[in-house]
Enzyme design. Structure first.
Site, PDB file in Angstrom:
ATOM      1  N   ASP A   1       0.825  -1.213   0.000  1.00  0.00           N
ATOM      2  CA  ASP A   1       0.000   0.000   0.000  1.00  0.00           C
ATOM      3  C   ASP A   1       0.858   1.261   0.000  1.00  0.00           C
ATOM      4  O   ASP A   1       1.410   1.662   1.025  1.00  0.00           O
ATOM      5  CB  ASP A   1      -0.897  -0.020   1.256  1.00  0.00           C
ATOM      6  CG  ASP A   1      -1.745   1.234   1.361  1.00  0.00           C
ATOM      7  OD1 ASP A   1      -2.272   1.503   2.461  1.00  0.00           O
ATOM      8  OD2 ASP A   1      -1.863   1.944   0.345  1.00  0.00           O
TER       9      ASP A   1
ATOM     10  N   ASP B   1      -1.732   5.609  -5.032  1.00  0.00           N
ATOM     11  CA  ASP B   1      -2.105   4.777  -3.892  1.00  0.00           C
ATOM     12  C   ASP B   1      -2.469   3.347  -4.322  1.00  0.00           C
ATOM     13  O   ASP B   1      -3.608   3.072  -4.700  1.00  0.00           O
ATOM     14  CB  ASP B   1      -3.294   5.427  -3.166  1.00  0.00           C
ATOM     15  CG  ASP B   1      -3.639   4.681  -1.892  1.00  0.00           C
ATOM     16  OD1 ASP B   1      -4.480   5.194  -1.128  1.00  0.00           O
ATOM     17  OD2 ASP B   1      -3.073   3.597  -1.655  1.00  0.00           O
TER      18      ASP B   1
HETATM   19  C1  LIG Z   1      -6.836  -1.018   3.972  1.00  0.00           C
HETATM   20  C2  LIG Z   1      -6.781   0.178   3.097  1.00  0.00           C
HETATM   21  C3  LIG Z   1      -5.650   0.766   2.515  1.00  0.00           C
HETATM   22  C4  LIG Z   1      -6.116   1.858   1.798  1.00  0.00           C
HETATM   23  C5  LIG Z   1      -5.319   2.813   0.954  1.00  0.00           C
HETATM   24  N1  LIG Z   1      -4.214   3.403   1.598  1.00  0.00           N
HETATM   25  N2  LIG Z   1      -7.461   1.910   1.953  1.00  0.00           N
HETATM   26  C6  LIG Z   1      -8.393   2.872   1.378  1.00  0.00           C
HETATM   27  N3  LIG Z   1      -7.875   0.870   2.749  1.00  0.00           N
END
Ligand SMILES: Cc1cc(CN)n(C)n1
Length: 330
Positions: free
Chosen positions: A34, A218
């Site tokens: 992430d 992201d």
């Molecule tokens: C678990 C998780 C990671 C992210 C993006 N950073 N989101 C929106 N949810």
């Protein structure tokens, strides 16, 4: 040193999972890499069995190299309101052959329902900047920050694919994974994200609009969350599309023929095929589908998630004073 690890999609490409080896002997957990957060956290034997539904759990008591970080705790809430918290160990972490022997491994003691219900996701591996790591009282470094100095080049790349497995590479740009030139653009990391300027957009074959907007790259967000006006203009081109607040965004007939979406990085132009923008059905008979492009209203910046990132080969480059992002066609 350099390495490469698989990024395998879950259903509808909601997220991509990457095998990560932790501890001695290695325990393999499948983590969501992430670039929008900076904690490496895992399902663990420290959490109640009731919140574990099929996930692999890190068991520090079975790792000869695990060392508890006394009095350290963490807790994190993501943009989708999912949540996790826990305690901290240092242990060996190996991603695609790149290893660090004292990586902060954040062992969950509690997670929200969203994480419990996803049996395949054993945790997250954050690759945003370490300034937003949540460990207290002393912040920990991301895996990338820890290994950067040992990599042949202080960068990592994302080659995500539509409904297929792709790769995250560390320390090397594999020229066989893209075509043409890589266009680089500076990153403003002051908020801890890979934030950059999108130089404009185009819908299908319509004229490119050179109105720039800021966004973060992201890999942990599924969709592309873009400025409301851009999104409105896109769905105006889709017969039967409507903003359905009960579904949380724009929906359209699953049979709709979606226009492509063009985005600019500097003078370069990249295209998300219309097919990628049909994210998933919202009903059991598959008549109504949810859009892969949605509004960023209320966030404060755009979020360039997987729907957009999978259309390019992306370089997350921290090798110079100012970090930068590189985009290439593939
Ligand atoms: C678990 C998780 C990671 C992210 C993006 N950073 N989101 C929106 N949810």
């Amino acid at each position: 040193d350099s390495g490469s690890a698989r990024a395998s999609p879950e259903q509808y490409d909601i997220q991509y999972l990457t095998p990560v080896e932790i501890g001695t002997p290695p325990q393999t957990l499948n983590l969501d890499v992430d670039s929008g957060s900076s904690d490496l956290w895992v399902f663990s034997t420290e959490m109640p069995a009731s919140s574990v539904k099929g996930q692999a759990q890190y068991d520090p008591s079975k790792s000869s190299t695990a060392k508890r970080v006394q009095d350290a705790t963490w807790n994190i809430t993501y943009g989708d309101n999912s949540y996790s918290e826990g305690i901290v160990y240092k242990d060996v972490v190996n991603v695609g052959g790149v290893s660090f022997d004292a990586q902060a491994v954040e062992a969950a003691t509690a997670v929200s329902q969203t994480f419990t219900t996803d049996a395949n996701d054993d945790g997250l591996l954050g690759l945003a900047f370490s300034t937003i790591n949540t460990v207290q009282p002393s912040q920990e470094k991301t895996f990338f920050d820890n290994v950067a100095s040992e990599l042949d080049a202080a960068l990592w790349t994302a080659d995500l694919k539509y409904h297929k497995s792709g790769c995250y590479d560390f320390g090397v740009i594999d020229d066989s994974k893209y075509t043409g030139q890589i266009t680089y653009t500076d990153v403003d990391s002051s908020d801890g994200f890979w934030m950059f300027d999108v130089s404009g957009y185009g819908i299908g074959n319509n004229t490119f609009q050179s109105t720039s907007f800021q966004g973060i790259a992201d890999t942990g967000t599924t969709l592309a969350m873009l400025p409301a006006q851009v999104v409105k203009a896109y769905y105006k081109q889709v017969r039967g599309a409507k903003l359905d607040n009960s579904q949380g965004g724009y929906v359209f007939p699953c049979q709709a023929n979606l226009p492509s979406f063009v985005y600019g990085v500097g003078n370069a132009r990249y295209e998300i095929p219309g097919q990628y923008i049909n994210y998933a059905p919202v009903d059991n008979d598959g008549t109504t589908c949810f859009g892969g492009i949605q509004s960023d209203a209320g966030i404060g910046f755009a979020i360039l998630g997987d729907i957009l990132l999978k259309s390019a080969f992306v370089v997350f480059d921290a090798s110079e004073n100012v970090p930068r992002l590189g985009f290439a066609k593939k």
